[in-house]
Enzyme design. Structure first.
Site, PDB file in Angstrom:
ATOM      1  N   ARG A 118       0.974  -1.241  -0.562  1.00  0.00           N
ATOM      2  CA  ARG A 118      -0.134   0.058   0.017  1.00  0.00           C
ATOM      3  C   ARG A 118       0.849   0.895   0.186  1.00  0.00           C
ATOM      4  O   ARG A 118       1.967   1.385   1.201  1.00  0.00           O
ATOM      5  CB  ARG A 118      -0.971  -0.320   1.434  1.00  0.00           C
ATOM      6  CG  ARG A 118      -1.029  -1.418   1.880  1.00  0.00           C
ATOM      7  CD  ARG A 118      -1.311  -1.181   3.116  1.00  0.00           C
ATOM      8  NE  ARG A 118      -1.482  -0.196   4.367  1.00  0.00           N
ATOM      9  CZ  ARG A 118      -1.996   0.755   3.951  1.00  0.00           C
ATOM     10  NH1 ARG A 118      -3.759   0.972   3.124  1.00  0.00           N
ATOM     11  NH2 ARG A 118      -1.853   2.317   4.852  1.00  0.00           N
ATOM     12  N   GLU A 160      -8.734   2.188   5.923  1.00  0.00           N
ATOM     13  CA  GLU A 160      -8.080   0.684   5.988  1.00  0.00           C
ATOM     14  C   GLU A 160      -7.651   0.896   7.179  1.00  0.00           C
ATOM     15  O   GLU A 160      -8.043   1.046   8.385  1.00  0.00           O
ATOM     16  CB  GLU A 160      -6.375   0.670   5.783  1.00  0.00           C
ATOM     17  CG  GLU A 160      -6.379   1.416   4.186  1.00  0.00           C
ATOM     18  CD  GLU A 160      -4.553   1.027   3.976  1.00  0.00           C
ATOM     19  OE1 GLU A 160      -4.111  -0.277   3.124  1.00  0.00           O
ATOM     20  OE2 GLU A 160      -3.877   1.426   3.814  1.00  0.00           O
TER      21      GLU A 160
END
Length: 314
Positions: A23, A175
């Site tokens: 990410r 997230e």
């Protein structure tokens, strides 16, 4: 990043993303400085630093493992900073049973408490310092504030931290929230807009960036340009890939299509992403996971493309 505060206490806040993809981070708004930075001046009294021409460079640092101050040790041949924005990764959104609360693990808190050596030296060089915020597996996140008042309450907590530690902005990351856990609500379309609007009101002149992932990303992609224009930056969240966020109100001067994990993205890929960034005219170049120590050959491979200058470590 791939964990919330529970994992963050052990891990620092952000690792490889789920599903094998690693990410990345987020984005920008209004008038820009000589470095391409948005409105507002860095906290502190920066020295007259040589300038550069090219994209604004972002450096996320996993402070569970590495020192934020290392961002300031990279300089271009003319003395300009290799990086323009350093992001502390990461604080968390916890759930206290009735509302979302801002939480810093011991490593994030230590970085904030040691501002004299970790933050102020960067700001004195003209490097802005932001705090990234993401979920912590407790059901609270940036995409499920049930009311505008709830979003404003959390924004006030963030604003207080920015003010207390003299930070230059905040980074939002959807997230590891595990929406629905602990009886928390599911994401809604208004939550992220409420939060961004409240933050912009609470921290005028500060950076607000967005790591373009999760339900908040979906909501922003279909939101009014009035919301997106309150952001300063947004970026692709998948390291080693090239894909610009699509958020109404944000043009390419405030976006990073590139996402580089300094410790995991092959150098050849990083160079290619820098080349595409320049060729396509994107105004931001996001990197994550800058380690302690000297990785100037890797950093230089990007800065030579972005700014036409090698980077050295001091």
């Amino acid at each position: 990043m791939q964990f919330g505060i529970v994992a963050a206490i052990a891990d620092g806040g952000r690792t490889a993303r789920a599903g094998g993809s690693v990410r990345p981070p987020r984005r920008p708004p209004a008038s820009h400085t000589a470095w391409g930075l948005p409105r507002g001046r860095p906290t502190g009294q920066p020295h007259a630093t040589p300038t550069k021409s090219g994209p604004t460079s972002i450096a996320y640092v996993e402070v569970n493992n590495d020192q934020l101050a290392n961002v300031g040790r990279y300089q271009l041949a003319n003395g300009a900073n290799a990086f323009d924005v350093a992001i502390i990764f990461a604080a968390n959104i916890n759930w206290n049973g009735s509302k979302a609360v801002l939480y810093n693990n011991e490593n994030v808190q230590a970085t904030l408490d040691d501002a004299a050596t970790q933050i102020r030296p960067l700001q004195a060089k003209g490097i802005k310092v932001s705090l990234s915020i993401l979920g912590n597996h407790q059901g609270a996140g940036i995409a499920n504030f049930p009311t505008q008042a709830a979003a404003e309450d959390f924004a006030a907590q963030v604003s207080a931290t920015v003010s207390k530690y003299g930070l230059d902005g905040v980074d939002l990351d959807d997230e590891y929230s595990d929406y629905g856990t602990n009886g928390t609500p599911q994401p809604n379309q208004q939550s992220i807009g409420w939060l961004i609007s409240a933050l912009r009101a609470d921290v005028p002149g500060k950076l607000i960036s967005f790591y373009d992932i999760g339900p908040a990303s979906s909501a922003l992609s279909s939101s009014s340009s009035t919301i997106g224009s309150k952001l300063d930056y947004a970026w692709n969240p998948y390291y080693g890939t090239y894909s610009a966020p699509s958020i109404p109100g944000l043009d390419k001067s405030r976006l990073s299509a590139a996402a580089v994990d300094v410790q995991n993205t092959p150098q050849s890929t990083a160079v290619s992403l820098a080349q595409r960034t320049k060729a396509d005219g994107y105004g931001v170049f996001m990197t994550y996971n800058l380690p302690d120590g000297d990785v100037s050959p890797y950093v230089s491979s990007m800065t030579k493309v972005l700014y036409g200058q090698a980077a050295t470590y001091h």
